[in-house]
Design a protein around this motif. Structure first.
Motif, mmCIF file in Angstrom:
data_model
loop_
_atom_site.group_PDB
_atom_site.id
_atom_site.type_symbol
_atom_site.label_atom_id
_atom_site.label_comp_id
_atom_site.label_asym_id
_atom_site.label_seq_id
_atom_site.Cartn_x
_atom_site.Cartn_y
_atom_site.Cartn_z
ATOM 1 N N GLY A 475 0.758 -1.291 0.176
ATOM 2 C CA GLY A 475 0.005 -0.009 0.011
ATOM 3 C C GLY A 475 1.125 1.348 -0.058
ATOM 4 N N ALA A 476 1.938 1.096 -0.530
ATOM 5 C CA ALA A 476 3.149 2.312 -0.646
ATOM 6 C C ALA A 476 2.262 3.586 -1.272
ATOM 7 N N ARG A 477 1.598 3.149 -2.363
ATOM 8 C CA ARG A 477 1.152 4.493 -3.216
ATOM 9 C C ARG A 477 0.146 5.315 -2.318
ATOM 10 N N THR A 478 -0.688 4.509 -1.595
ATOM 11 C CA THR A 478 -1.768 5.235 -0.774
ATOM 12 C C THR A 478 -0.894 5.937 0.294
ATOM 13 N N ALA A 479 -0.218 5.234 0.885
ATOM 14 C CA ALA A 479 0.389 5.931 1.991
ATOM 15 C C ALA A 479 1.212 6.999 1.544
ATOM 16 N N LEU A 480 2.013 7.085 0.447
ATOM 17 C CA LEU A 480 2.649 8.384 -0.016
ATOM 18 C C LEU A 480 1.653 9.340 -0.579
ATOM 19 N N THR A 481 0.481 9.062 -0.870
ATOM 20 C CA THR A 481 -0.644 9.971 -1.400
ATOM 21 C C THR A 481 -0.963 10.691 -0.118
ATOM 22 N N LEU A 482 -1.315 9.858 0.955
ATOM 23 C CA LEU A 482 -1.888 10.598 2.459
ATOM 24 C C LEU A 482 -0.720 11.664 2.699
ATOM 25 N N ILE A 483 0.564 11.011 2.709
ATOM 26 C CA ILE A 483 1.590 11.903 3.228
ATOM 27 C C ILE A 483 1.870 13.018 2.546
ATOM 28 N N ALA A 484 1.877 13.083 1.146
ATOM 29 C CA ALA A 484 1.914 14.226 0.240
ATOM 30 C C ALA A 484 0.686 15.131 0.696
ATOM 31 N N ALA A 485 -0.423 14.593 0.682
ATOM 32 C CA ALA A 485 -1.558 15.447 0.956
ATOM 33 C C ALA A 485 -1.494 16.281 2.124
ATOM 34 N N ASP A 486 -1.233 15.792 3.350
ATOM 35 C CA ASP A 486 -0.815 16.414 4.316
ATOM 36 C C ASP A 486 0.320 17.510 4.430
ATOM 37 N N ALA A 487 1.202 17.204 3.736
ATOM 38 C CA ALA A 487 2.254 18.005 3.701
ATOM 39 C C ALA A 487 1.960 19.451 2.703
ATOM 40 N N LEU A 488 1.064 18.908 1.737
ATOM 41 C CA LEU A 488 0.618 20.204 0.865
ATOM 42 C C LEU A 488 -0.518 20.536 1.187
ATOM 43 N N ALA A 489 -1.271 20.358 2.191
ATOM 44 C CA ALA A 489 -2.634 20.750 2.968
ATOM 45 C C ALA A 489 -3.589 20.749 1.947
#
Length: 721
Positions: A475-489
């Motif tokens: 699920g790395a794609r999904t985890a990185l999507t969530l991490i990027a979303a939070d970092a970008l607000a």
């Protein structure tokens, strides 16, 4: 012309909330294509031919009759294959000589690649490969592994395994101990067998080598192929978009090399897909182990000595160390520690990393021995572990970044109902079933490696993340999507993540439970800089705004600490006294594994690892025929592992445990679910029956024979009395 990103409401925080996989719909509908499914114009198919002898030389390859068969295009073997080199230092050290296929006539084990038949269709290639006659000059071979066998040696330290670690005088502390455990444990060969077979398609595109592959790191495979074929690294591209499991096996393997060789000779795309049987010999496996554990304790259960001696197998052509003695260097304090690894070279394929390498077999031995010591000391197994909690690394002396193993045991005991457990073995019974419960600790290193990445603010208000990650089912794609979303607000729906392409730049491979952690650092760095640039800009141009990152400096600047995930495993079993069958009724794992990015996929990872441990405890056993040197039952019919009916009620939970030195707080979860789970099952079997099982798997015949031996011993005792 410039545009402004669309206004969105920032979510409360995507990280830590459950999200289905972003590519989930594509996978269940078949839209996601794997390496063996992507079409190419003019595609030819290669079929590897493997040696049927365990040691010797190739006398002849009778290629002419095969070349006359329908559709056959070529037969590559030693004598006509292009030259390649294995004389280099790669990403993980010296390459396995098995990558140097068709370069000489030597055969070091059964399954060694000796030829590649290429044809217009896969069916034609297979038929011709099975018809190819190869004559050998066979030599005597040795594939037998057992504890203390002749030829054992101590390997040199590597970047992955320290061969020996010693603190204090183990023998003196054992002599001074009130209670001593001295026992030997064994584990057999085990195999990765991911659902998707290894597959690679190679073709030359405008002077550039392009390989579509199923692997755990495209940049690793690209770098190795460039070195093997003496190519400019910039002229090699490797893509691996979707991967159906890897578990340590999907690195650089002979099938990729074979595909490149054939594509070079035939000037057309060539695909090579391994069969299930070939995967048992060509892509590595977990080495069998023989482990001796000696523990010495004071009357109150405090350890004076911990001695863990691990023996394993390597091939005659390449060295690999199964680091089974490593868990004790982290888990328990003692006045004296000694942990050693020894190898023996046999005429077998080279073992490799397999999910939780070292820790999986090592934790079975160590955590079984701890349970035996608890019995001798008259202590609850959890109380014994708590009594030997270290304040710093027991061998390294380094502080822990965080260590919440006791919190895992406390929460696990509460959920499992451990307080109601009768410590006496063999007293709970339901009809013909004896019931028992067991527990064990888990640990796995929390590592991080340098990665590069890029984040682009697009003109339409979305964001694109490009990083050379590999999603092998975690699920790395999904985890990185969530991490990027939070970092970008922004909301996760505004983020697209592109992975699995060596052209995206260097990044850590998916392995060692450090993939997502390493990639997250690069994504956070790029996203943070991008937000700063956006705050200063008056809009986004049509081509977007891109920021690139490189975490090499950040990773190298980490303070020296012991960084590990921890866990507590619990199991309840029922043992049939008439057949010897062991049924696991329930399992519970509680983990301290850093901040959990996506609870949905994280729980899946933990549970999947625990099922591996169940399978290791009761089912998995590779057997090598001494006469032929090859595996027996190298398929899904002969190699047993847990099926749906074997998987009980399994729960996975976690305690709060963010790593204070990690930007997201991640530690890594891919491996730790396996660690300790086999020991928890084995300890539960002892609690049910009163008989220890030190050799995996715990088969029905072993249960019956051990029970009969124990009853005979009791009869002798009654007679003596």
């Amino acid at each position: 012309m410039t545009t402004t990103p669309q206004a969105t409401t920032r979510p409360a925080g995507a990280v830590g909330t459950a999200h289905t996989r972003v590519e989930g719909r594509d996978k269940v509908t078949g839209a996601a294509r794997y390496a063996g499914e992507i079409p190419f114009d003019g595609l030819a198919h290669g079929w590897l031919v493997a040696s049927t002898v365990a040691r010797g030389r190739i006398r002849s390859v009778e290629a002419e009759p095969v070349l006359a068969m329908p559709g056959v295009l070529a037969v590559l073997r030693h004598g006509n294959a292009p030259r390649i080199t294995t004389d280099y230092e790669g990403v993980v050290g010296r390459p396995d000589p098995a990558l140097g296929i068709f370069q000489h006539d030597r055969v070091p084990y059964v399954g060694w690649p000796v030829a590649l038949v290429v044809a217009e269709t896969s069916e034609q290639a297979r038929e011709a490969a099975e018809a190819l006659m190869i004559q050998y000059d066979e030599e005597p071979h040795d594939v037998a592994f057992f504890a203390g066998r002749p030829g054992l040696y101590t390997p040199e330290d590597s970047r992955f395994v320290q061969a020996e670690a010693v603190k204090g005088d183990v023998d003196a502390e054992l002599a001074a101990s009130a209670f001593v455990v001295d026992a030997e444990y064994t584990t057999p060969e085990e195999y990765h067998s991911p659902l998707e077979p290894h597959a690679a398609t190679a073709h030359w595109d405008g002077g550039r080598l392009d390989v579509v592959d199923s692997n755990q790191s495209t940049v690793w495979v690209a770098d190795e192929l460039a070195k093997l074929f003496s190519l400019d690294p910039a002229s090699v591209r490797v893509r691996s978009e979707h991967i159906g499991g890897g578990f340590g096996s999907k690195g650089v393997r002979p099938h990729q090399v074979a595909a490149v060789l054939a594509a070079t000779v035939l000037h057309r795309p060539v695909r090579v897909v391994l069969t299930r049987r070939q995967m048992f010999s060509l892509v590595g496996y977990r080495s069998p182990t023989a482990q001796r554990v000696r523990l010495g304790a004071d009357p109150d259960g405090r350890l004076r000595a911990l001695d863990h001696q691990a023996q394993s197998v390597t091939s005659t052509v390449h060295e690999f160390v199964e680091g089974s003695a490593m868990p004790g260097r982290v888990l328990y304090d003692a006045a004296a520690h000694r942990t050693t690894h020894r190898l023996v070279r046999l005429d077998v394929p080279t073992p490799t990393w397999m999910r939780a390498p070292g820790e999986a077999p090592g934790s079975f031995a160590l955590e079984s021995a701890l349970d035996e010591l608890a019995e001798k000391c008259g202590l609850d197994p959890i109380a014994l572990r708590a009594r030997n909690e270290p304040e710093v690394g027991p061998v390294s002396g380094l502080p822990f970044s965080s260590r919440n193993v006791l919190a895992c045991f406390e929460e696990g005991a509460r959920r499992f109902g451990w307080a109601e457990r009768d410590p006496r073995p063999g007293v709970r019974r339901e009809g013909r079933w004896l019931l028992g419960t067991g527990t064990a600790a888990a640990t796995y290193g929390a590592r991080v490696g340098p990665s590069t990445g890029a984040v682009t603010a697009e003109a339409d208000g979305t964001f694109t993340v490009r990083i050379n990650a590999a999603d092998i089912g975690t699920g790395a794609r999904t985890a990185l999507t969530l991490i990027a979303a939070d970092a970008l607000a922004v909301a996760p729906e505004q983020v697209r993540v592109h992975i699995g392409d060596s052209d995206l730049g260097p990044a850590m491979f998916a392995g060692g439970s450090m993939g997502t952690r390493s990639w997250a650092w690069a994504v956070l760095q790029a996203a943070g800089e991008l937000r700063e640039r956006l705050a200063l800009s008056d809009g986004i141009p049509p081509e977007g705004i891109t920021v690139r990152s490189d975490t090499s400096a950040s990773v190298s600047a980490l303070a020296a600490k012991e960084r590990h995930s921890f866990g507590a495993q619990f199991a309840e079993v029922a043992v049939d006294v008439t057949t010897g069958e062991v049924r696991v009724r329930r399992m519970l794992g509680v983990f301290a594994a850093g901040r959990i990015v996506n609870p949905l996929t994280a729980r899946s990872q933990f549970v999947g690892g625990m099922i591996w441990g169940l399978s290791m405890a009761l089912h998995e056993e590779g057997y090598r025929d001494p006469a032929s040197g090859g595996q027996v039952g190298a398929d899904f019919a002969g190699y047993h592992f847990a099926a749906n009916a074997d998987v009980p009620d399994i729960e996975a939970h976690w305690v709060d445990d963010p790593d204070p030195d990690d930007p997201v707080g991640i530690k890594g979860i891919g491996e730790i679910g396996v660690v300790g789970s086999a020991a928890a099952v084995a300890n539960a079997v002892w609690h049910a029956t009163g008989v220890r099982h030190r050799h995996l798997p715990i088969r029905p015949d072993r249960v019956l024979s051990a029970g009969a031996a124990a009853e005979s011993e009791r009869e002798r005792g009654r007679g003596d009395a």
